[in-house]
Design a protein around this motif. Structure first.
Motif, PDB file in Angstrom:
ATOM      1  N   TRP A 125     -12.254  -7.869 -10.976  1.00 25.78           N
ATOM      2  CA  TRP A 125     -11.171  -8.855 -10.937  1.00 25.78           C
ATOM      3  C   TRP A 125      -9.807  -8.214 -10.629  1.00 25.78           C
ATOM      4  CZ3 TRP A 125     -13.389 -13.492 -11.005  1.00 25.78           C
ATOM      5  CH2 TRP A 125     -14.597 -13.633 -11.650  1.00 25.78           C
ATOM      6  N   TRP A 128     -12.242  -5.676  -4.579  1.00 24.16           N
ATOM      7  CA  TRP A 128     -11.786  -6.634  -5.570  1.00 24.16           C
ATOM      8  C   TRP A 128     -12.726  -6.622  -6.780  1.00 24.16           C
ATOM      9  CZ3 TRP A 128      -9.486 -11.826  -3.364  1.00 24.16           C
ATOM     10  CH2 TRP A 128      -8.326 -11.527  -2.630  1.00 24.16           C
ATOM     11  N   TYR A 188      -6.438 -17.601 -14.135  1.00 25.04           N
ATOM     12  CA  TYR A 188      -7.550 -17.409 -13.207  1.00 25.04           C
ATOM     13  C   TYR A 188      -8.500 -16.310 -13.700  1.00 25.04           C
ATOM     14  CZ  TYR A 188      -5.109 -20.278  -9.738  1.00 25.04           C
ATOM     15  OH  TYR A 188      -4.492 -21.305  -9.067  1.00 25.04           O
ATOM     16  N   LEU A 189      -7.962 -15.365 -14.442  1.00 24.56           N
ATOM     17  CA  LEU A 189      -8.802 -14.291 -14.975  1.00 24.56           C
ATOM     18  C   LEU A 189      -9.761 -14.811 -16.039  1.00 24.56           C
ATOM     19  CD1 LEU A 189      -9.258 -11.230 -14.784  1.00 24.56           C
ATOM     20  CD2 LEU A 189      -7.517 -10.939 -16.558  1.00 24.56           C
ATOM     21  N   HIS A 218     -12.436 -12.615 -19.538  1.00 25.58           N
ATOM     22  CA  HIS A 218     -12.052 -11.307 -18.993  1.00 25.58           C
ATOM     23  C   HIS A 218     -10.645 -10.929 -19.458  1.00 25.58           C
ATOM     24  CE1 HIS A 218     -15.169 -12.824 -16.212  1.00 25.58           C
ATOM     25  NE2 HIS A 218     -15.547 -11.557 -16.167  1.00 25.58           N
ATOM     26  N   TYR A 228      -6.631 -10.377  -9.797  1.00 21.04           N
ATOM     27  CA  TYR A 228      -5.924 -11.067 -10.869  1.00 21.04           C
ATOM     28  C   TYR A 228      -5.260 -10.089 -11.838  1.00 21.04           C
ATOM     29  CZ  TYR A 228      -8.834 -14.869  -9.140  1.00 21.04           C
ATOM     30  OH  TYR A 228      -9.449 -15.792  -8.329  1.00 21.04           O
ATOM     31  N   LYS A 229      -5.935  -8.998 -12.142  1.00 20.17           N
ATOM     32  CA  LYS A 229      -5.359  -8.029 -13.063  1.00 20.17           C
ATOM     33  C   LYS A 229      -4.130  -7.349 -12.465  1.00 20.17           C
ATOM     34  CE  LYS A 229      -9.602  -7.026 -15.645  1.00 20.17           C
ATOM     35  NZ  LYS A 229     -10.587  -5.979 -16.026  1.00 20.17           N
ATOM     36  N   TYR A 253      -3.088 -11.187  -5.720  1.00 16.88           N
ATOM     37  CA  TYR A 253      -3.946 -12.093  -4.960  1.00 16.88           C
ATOM     38  C   TYR A 253      -3.220 -12.678  -3.745  1.00 16.88           C
ATOM     39  CZ  TYR A 253      -6.765 -16.084  -3.646  1.00 16.88           C
ATOM     40  OH  TYR A 253      -7.510 -16.980  -2.929  1.00 16.88           O
TER      41      TYR A 253
END
Length: 559
Positions: free
Chosen positions: A147, A144, A485-486, A490, A150-151, A155
């Protein structure tokens, strides 16, 4: 209101024929290939035009007790969306079609195939998060990095929970509610933590973890392909959750023998593709749906037991007891309703009591955590706080009081509707209203909670277009959620666009609830399709043969 008779245990199997079975008389009609004048076609009490099936107002079947297996609703005759979709296979079912003759492809099996395909797509969507790499010591680790979760929008709670809930510990050391850890050690908010899920969900995770550890141990000998234990745990958990969702879809088909194809709304739901493996909520939907099926078959004890076990996986199946009592009250079956409630309480106690006695601190963690947590970002309370700047919901006590009071008021309003509406909602519709009200006013709406509404919407709202529209909107909410969430640091999104999408999702749920209420308060004249002046919904299906011309005017909607 008198509840319609339930399906007897010895009734014909709803899966005994193929799509859209209707009375055989309507399939062996004679007459002009062009059929009767479409402008004058409307149903009568006992007769029908030659070659045309009698019109039925398909919106009048919200109750899960409705119908018999011998008179199936044909979606391509009654709903514009299936009618248009059927063009890829030649158009709606023909009036001379011979149905119910295939030895294998029954509606149940076709819908289960749809669900299997959707679950496979959901699993593939999560696979990017099931990648591994070897660290400097040569050990497999979940990849993971950067990230990825999320990308790639893959998730799933199941993967981090393997270590976060101490399920990776060997033997009984990782047993839920016994294993503990200290969170925020040395800080003012230091807290001893335990498994945060209800008992049956916690035990399911523990069994899946032990199976994963056994698989990895055998894999190291070369007999099985293997990966990191957390990834194997995810796959084993997903297998069990897939079975649970298939049970949910099976229950939907059995609950609606006149409309078995409505279960395809759940089987093909985009929400299932996105969230079936995000958490463990499919366990609860399976027990809740089979509980409703047991009630529909006049087995209140079994219904209560299943709903009680469901409440031991997630809290929401317990909410369905209120609609059961309301339906029982208005139909003169109050004793059966109270029996179901008592059975649910007893089964829930039998499951929870041993854990509560052996590990009281661990057992109470679920209740402690939910009483002390603040508003999740995808709730109306966060929407109000962010867009208005009002800090009132920052205090957990105030938040708990407001959310509880709003839900009590919503339940009171639903009770009033159930007992006083001219055309009271059926059981499935009441269940949808109660669960929707809970989600809308609750301080937590985790993304997978939307799965709770999927089977109830398929039963309560036999209109494919609005239900699929809500499912699509809710599924697409996953995109801004992952971007939020990212974080902007980011290349993610700030919270405001995500909250805007939350408001749209909530409005879609409110629209579905409004459809149910509108159906309950329509005037009898508007509800009677045999009245002169009835308006119909034109579906431009473009049938492949002239014999389908009479069905180009679908009478599924009355304005």
């Amino acid at each position: 209101m008198t509840v319609r008779a339930p399906i007897a245990d010895d009734s014909p199997d709803p899966s005994s024929s193929f799509a859209g079975r209707v009375d055989r008389g309507s399939l062996t009609a004679i007459g002009s290939p062009t059929g009767p004048d479409r402008e004058t076609y409307r149903a009568t009490s006992g007769a029908q035009y030659p070659g045309m099936p009698a019109y039925q107002d398909q919106r009048e079947t919200p109750d899960v007790l409705a119908g018999s297996a011998g008179q199936r609703v044909v979606p391509s005759w009654t709903d514009p969306l299936p009618a248009r979709a059927s063009r890829i296979i030649g158009g709606p079912l023909g009036r001379h079609a011979v149905v119910g003759r295939h030895w294998f492809w029954t509606p149940l099996r076709v819908v289960l195939l749809f669900a299997t395909i959707t679950l496979a797509l959901g699993w593939l969507a999560k696979v990017p998060c099931a990648q591994t790499y070897r660290d400097s010591a040569g050990a497999l680790q979940v990849d993971w990095r950067d990230w990825r979760q999320y990308k790639a929008m893959c998730y799933s709670d199941t993967i981090p929970l393997y270590t976060a809930e101490r399920l990776d510990q060997r033997g009984l050391a990782g047993f839920p509610y016994a294993a503990s850890w200290v969170e925020h050690r040395g800080e003012p908010d230091q807290q001893v933590r335990y498994m945060e899920y209800p008992v049956l969900t916690g035990l399911y995770q523990w069994v899946a973890a032990k199976l994963a550890q056994g698989w990895v141990a055998v894999g190291r000998t070369g007999w099985l392909p293997t990966s990191a234990a957390a990834i194997v745990y995810f796959h084993i958990s997903a297998l069990g959750l897939s079975f649970a969702w298939l049970v949910t879809v099976w229950g939907l088909v059995k609950l609606s023998p006149r409309r078995p194809w409505d279960a395809a709304l759940a089987a093909l739901s985009p929400l299932v593709a996105v969230h079936a493996f995000t958490n463990f909520d499919a366990l609860a939907t399976a027990l809740a749906t089979t509980g409703l099926l047991a009630w529909a078959r006049r087995r209140p004890v079994l219904a209560g037991v299943l709903l009680g076990l469901g409440a031991a996986t997630k809290a929401y199946p317990a909410l369905l007891l209120l609609p059961i009592v309301l339906v029982a009250l208005r139909s003169g079956r109050l004793r059966a309703g109270l029996t179901a409630v008592a059975a649910a309480a007893l089964s829930w106690t039998v499951v929870n009591l041993p854990i509560a006695l052996l590990f009281p601190s661990g057992w109470v963690e679920f209740f402690r955590l939910n009483s002390r947590r603040g508003a999740d970002p995808d709730t109306l309370y966060t929407v109000l706080s962010v867009f208005t700047g009002w800090p009132g919901f920052a205090h957990v006590g105030t938040l708990n009081l407001v959310s509880t009071a709003l839900f009590v008021l919503a339940c009171a309003a639903i009770t009033w509707v159930a007992l006083t509406a001219p055309r009271p909602p059926g059981l499935a519709a009441l269940c949808f209203l109660v669960v929707a009200a809970f989600l809308l006013v609750n301080k937590v709406w985790s993304p997978q909670y939307s799965l709770w509404l999927v089977p109830l919407a398929a039963l309560a709202i036999p209109r494919w277009k609005p239900v699929l529209a809500w499912m699509t909107i809710d599924a697409l909410l996953w995109v801004p959620r992952m971007a939020y969430y990212l974080t902007p640091a980011h290349q993610g999104l700030p919270i405001e666009p995500f909250l805007g999408a939350v408001v749209i999702r909530d409005c879609a749920v409110v629209v579905l609830a409004a459809l149910i209420l509108h159906n309950s308060y329509r005037s009898p004249a508007a509800a009677d399709p045999s009245r002169p002046g009835m308006k119909t919904h034109r579906v431009r299906t473009g049938p492949a043969n002239r014999d389908m011309a009479p069905y180009r005017r679908v009478c599924g909607y009355v304005s």
